[in-house]
Each structure stands twice: as C-alpha cells, then as structure tokens.
Scaffold this active site. Structure first.
Site, PDB file in Angstrom:
ATOM      1  CD  GLU A   1      15.194 -65.632  94.594  1.00  0.00           C
ATOM      2  OE1 GLU A   1      14.943 -66.662  93.959  1.00  0.00           O
ATOM      3  OE2 GLU A   1      14.323 -64.760  94.796  1.00  0.00           O
TER       4      GLU A   1
ATOM      5  CD  GLU B   1      10.861 -63.082  89.083  1.00  0.00           C
ATOM      6  OE1 GLU B   1       9.723 -63.494  88.875  1.00  0.00           O
ATOM      7  OE2 GLU B   1      11.460 -63.283  90.162  1.00  0.00           O
TER       8      GLU B   1
END
Ligand code: F6R
Length: 615
Positions: free
Chosen positions: A484, A491
């Site tokens: 994560e 991103e």
C-alpha cells in the site's frame, strides 16, 4: 470514471451544473463540458483539461441563461482528451446534447450505420453515436424519454447517459446500465448525477436508479421506467452527510483532510455495531447466521488499495475463524474459472461500490451460486445493491483519488466480519471478541497520536524528492502495508516504488539495493511473533550493509531496530493484527508530502480517476 450532472428547476442551470462538476472532478479531469437549454435552443461549451479551463472559456463566452442543463467531466476512453472529444456531444442539427460515462461496445457498427444514413460524426468517441441515434428517434416520437429507451435497447456495454433536447426545454433524461446514476429530489427542482456529492448542497433526498432504467426529470416530477417503458420501482433514501463533508474544510487538499479524518472514520465504522453485552450486532448484514455457519471458504475480491485491505483481512479471518480465505484481484478472478459453490462466501471490498472489475467478479460469483457480502463506503451504489449482504464502512465521502480513510475503515469492517463469523461459528469466545473490540476501539486514538508526530516524516519526504526509486518491505500483515505504501507513492509521486515481502528479499529483490536507495521497512511487533521481528531486523542489516538508506517504521519501545535505522518512524504499540491501522498512516503522509514536493497534483494524479467504472 467520468462525472455527470443534470438539472431541471428554477435556478441557473449553468451555476448548478458547474458547481456539481466541481464536486465530481475526482471522477475524471481530462475535459469538461456543459449544455444548457435556453431561448428555444441548445447552447454548449466544452474544453479539454480541467474544469478550470471550461470556466475560463465560459467567462469569455458566457452561455445564455437557462434552467435545464447537463454537464460532464471526462476520463478519456475512446479518443484522446481533446476539445472535440469532450462531452457533451450533439447531433448534426445541434438540437440534442448527450453526456456519457462508460463504454458503448458496439459503437463502431452503430457509427457505420449512421454514416450510411448520411450522419456526419466528428469525434473519435463512442458517445457521439448516441446523440445521432437520439435525434433520429426523437424525430418520430417527439418524446426524449421514449427516444432514450429505444436507443438504449440498441446499445451494448456499460453506460450512464444523460441527454437534453431543445424541443423539450424542461426535460432531462437519464439512462443507466452498470455505471452509476442517482437522482436528487428537491423542491421545485430535481438533479441527476453520478454521485450525490454533486447535489448535496441543494438536497439530501435521493433516489437510486436500478439497472436498465430510464429517468425523465422535470422540475416537479421524476418518472422512472425500464428500457421497455414499464414503470419501475425506485428506492428513495436520505443522504446522512452534508455539504461540509464534501469540502476541503481548510486543508490544501482533500487527501490531507481525509488522512486527518481517519480517527473519526475508524470510530464511526465501529459505532453501533457492539451491543451492550459486548457481542457484535451486525443486523444490517442481512445474512442469516445459519448461512454463515455453513460456509467453508471465503474469497475476497477487490482492486488496488481495497485489495490490500483484503490481503490484511485474510490474516485475521483465517486466524480468528479457521475458515480458509483467498484474496484475489477482482480483475483476474472470473477469468481463471475459480472454484465456487453455495458454501463459498465472496467478500467484495469497494470504496466507491462502482468498480467494474469488482462488480463483474461478484456477478460471476453469484452466477456460481456463492453468496456475496459487500464491504462498501457508498450507500446505494451498484456493488452493495447487487450483493446478498452489505456492511458499510462509515468513512464519509472520499474525494481524493488516492484512497486513505476508506482503506483503514475497510480493514476495520473486514475485522468486524471476521469476529462476527467467529462469534456465530463459535471459534471465538465472547470475552475474546470483546477484547479485540476494545483494542479496535483504541485504534482511533492511536491514529490520532500518529498524526500528531508526522513532521519528521514530511521532512524526510521532502529530502527524497529527487530520488527515482523507493522500495518497501514488510512481513505478515506488514507485507500488504508495504504494498500500500508503494502504491500511494506510485500514484501520487509518480516514482518507481515497489513493495516486497521481506522474506523474499534474498530471492531476487536484494539485487536492486544500491548506495543511498531509500527502503522503507515495516517492522512487526517484537511482542507478537518475535521470530518475525528478529528476521526483519536481520533484513534491515542486510540491506544497510549494501548501502540502502533505511527508513524504519517500528513500534514504541522496539530498541532492536535503533542501530540500523537511518530514519526511525515510531508508531504506537498495537496487537499484531491491528498494526496495519497505524503503520499505513505515515506512508500516506509520506506519499502526499513527496507528491507536493515534486509539484504534483495531490488530489488528481495524472491518468487516474477515483472510480474505475470500465474494465
Ligand atoms: C488507490 C486507489 C485505488 C482504489 C481501487 C478500488 O489509492 O484509490 O487503487 O482502491 O481503484 O476502488 P474501490 O475501492 O472504489 O473499488
């Protein structure tokens, strides 16, 4: 993907639609456009790029005032993000305007057919065919809703369509198959939107539209039918958050606000789910205990960050319930012919409730006879509607494209499901469940503590702004946390970031280690499985010996890591399975700050959209 707004009422449609688009811009920001019905005609404006570009255009060339209008913010699928491909699309006479979310799979055949009949199509989009088909149908029925029904029956794929016609100046028509569309019901005005956020400033009363339905909106009426014209049953509901929840509230970015909201989101997700006797009461689950006792396998399907939440949940589910649990990327699931039956419980995790891959996975599971439980943050969205049961995460609206508070609440909701299963199947004693619930209840305060100590993390992030690569290592529940952390960095900061299971290091990834390479290591508690802790401390030494710059996330009091940490980020002591709820937070802050330092758009990273409604 793509945000849609429609309005029929007494206000300026331009103002309402632009304000709505602003709230939906998280769904796509490749272009924006608007059409307004006024003075017996239709006026439209559209512009590539963010909504601000359209607003600038409208300042120079204002549209005439009208009180019926539609708008669109785009995430490009067919055709690049140009002015020409921006929505709305019009017919050749300029009397019909249509906006669209989704993909019309048979558009090439329809386009060829229209060309043969003399229509000139200008854009590269699949949407433009709909404007032309609507114009043709309208010329025989003079009824836009009927024209929409006729057209929808000819379309394949996933689509939300919203259209206006200059000859029906008080009407907005919408249609829905697979992609989201909700109605906002006001006083003397009605709204259509991909998400309630677009109209929450005007009304909190909404209506869910079902699959294959067409809605005709006038200022005083909302009429819903199926594609055949049969009146449809609708479900009205009240939105239980208000406009302030959809605003930045003084923060520079939605992401910062949403990171800060995590203590409340976690607490709210636990709220009302624990009875006075300490037993879990998940009544809203709508799944009989008998069924939960019979299941012999759990399969979690999800995408992206929600998939990471599922990976964490697997550890708790198997540990607490002794039911085998698999976690699978929703996009892979149905293509490998998974083994499913009536005794398999499929858990679909989705913040938006609209992710197409997850929706398709759950449909496949139900076709095979499995029961599906949705864990979702968006009331009334498609995934919970199509599932047998639902447990809502109460994170409130998540607007930033990068998921933060939804992730923490997904983990909490999965844990509640796992504990509930343990309760009904008798694998967990009441006092054990009460104990875990007590620990979960403390997480909210612990996340708050983490948030108060983030300045060194921000400073570290800024110092790494010129790096190209950051690696993340973790073990056990720390492994999905590492994944994560890497996803957030990819991103937001557009950096090469990869997460690895620390035990895999010597099977390949260690070759990547070079002088000064930042490596973030999520260290398990020394108080839990201490063997894992010791192994990861060795891993830290191994990479440091090869020049890595070690960034170590370790709990308070873990002194063993101190000599090997170039940077040490402390997190509160938690039980082993709950550590992801605190360990993820510094990684979110790290990615957000690095993105800011690199001059990136935090809330709207390039090429992404919040809700992925195409496969
Ligand atoms: C990453 C992120 C995405 C989503 C994924 C699933 O920060 O936000 O990876 O987690 O697209 O979305 P939902 O949860 O809406 O199904």
């Amino acid at each position: 993907m793509c945000g849609i707004v429609g309005y029929a009422g007494g206000r300026s449609a331009l103002d309402v639609v632009v304000a709505g688009l602003r709230r939906l811009e998280y769904r796509g920001y490749d272009s924006a456009g608007i059409a307004v019905l006024a003075d017996g005609g239709l006026a439209a404006a559209k512009k590539a790029g963010k909504l601000a570009n359209l607003e600038e255009l409208l300042e120079g060339q204002p549209l005439p005032a009208g009180s019926t209008g539609i708008g669109h913010t785009r995430w490009a699928t067919h055709g690049g993000p140009t002015d020409l491909n921006a929505h709305p699309h019009l017919d050749n006479a300029g009397r019909v305007a249509v906006v669209h979310n989704g993909i019309i799979e048979n558009f090439a055949a329809l386009r060829a057919e229209l060309a043969e009949r003399g229509h000139a199509l200008e854009s590269e989009t699949d949407t433009e065919v709909v404007a032309h088909l609507l114009a043709e149908q309208f010329s025989s029925s003079a009824d836009l809703a009927e024209a929409m029904r006729q057209v929808c029956r000819r379309l394949d794929g996933a689509f939300t369509l919203v259209a206006v016609h200059a000859d029906e100046p008080d009407v907005v028509v919408g249609a829905r198959r697979n992609s989201p569309l909700v109605v906002g019901v006001g006083q003397g005005e009605n709204f259509l939107a991909s998400d309630v956020a677009a109209f929450i400033a005007y009304t909190r009363e909404a209506i869910e539209l079902g699959q294959d339905q067409v809605v005709e909106l006038r200022r005083d009426t909302v009429t819903v039918t199926d594609f055949e014209g049969k009146p449809a049953e609708v479900r009205p509901y009240h939105v239980d958050w208000d406009v302030s929840a959809a605003e930045k509230g003084g923060y520079d970015y939605f992401m910062l606000k949403e990171i800060a909201e995590q203590p409340k989101a976690v607490a709210d997700t636990l709220l009302g789910r624990i009875g006075t006797d300490g037993r879990l009461t998940l009544d809203e689950l709508r799944m009989p205990d008998r069924l939960l006792r019979e299941i012999d396998k759990i399969v979690i399907v999800a995408c992206g960050t929600a998939f990471h939440a599922g990976m964490i949940a697997k550890y708790a589910i198997e540990h607490w319930t002794r039911v085998p649990c698999e976690v699978e990327l929703a996009s892979e699931f149905r293509y490998r012919d998974p083994i499913l039956d009536q005794r398999t419980l499929v858990v679909a995790i989705s913040q938006s409730g609209e992710t197409m891959d997850t929706l398709m996975a759950l449909r496949h599971a139900r076709e095979q006879g499995s029961k599906v439980l949705a864990i979702c943050n968006t009331n009334g969205s498609t995934i919970p509607r199509e599932s047998d049961a639902v447990l809502y995460t109460h994170a409130g609206p998540e607007v930033a494209v990068a998921s933060t508070k939804a992730f923490l609440t997904q983990v909490v909701a999965c844990y509640l499901v796992a504990l509930y299963l343990g309760q009904v199947r008798g694998t967990k004693w009441g006092d054990e469940i009460t104990g875990v619930i007590r620990e979960l209840s403390e997480i909210s305060t612990q996340v708050e503590q983490v948030l108060e100590t983030m300045e060194p993390v921000r400073e570290l992030a800024r110092s790494l702004k010129d790096k190209n690569t950051v690696l993340f290592l973790g073990r056990h529940v720390g492994y999905p946390v590492a994944l994560e952390g890497a996803l957030k960095l990819k991103e937001l900061a557009y950096m090469h970031a990869e997460g690895f299971a620390a035990g895999e290091l010597k099977h390949g990834p260690i070759a990547l280690i070079e002088k000064d390479l930042p490596v973030v290591v999520v260290v398990p508690s020394p108080r839990g499985r201490s063997v894992l802790h010791d192994k990861i401390v060795s891993n830290i030494q191994e990479i440091r010996a090869r020049g890595a710059r070690t960034i170590v996330i370790a709990e308070e009091g873990d002194e063993a890591v101190v000599p090997y940490a170039d940077h040490l980020i402390r997190i509160p002591r938690t039980p082993v399975l709950l550590q992801p709820l605190v360990a993820t937070v510094p990684l979110q802050v790290f990615a957000c700050e690095l993105a800011t330092a690199r001059g990136n758009e935090v809330d709207q990273p390039r090429n992404l959209a919040k809700s992925v409604t195409v496969e």
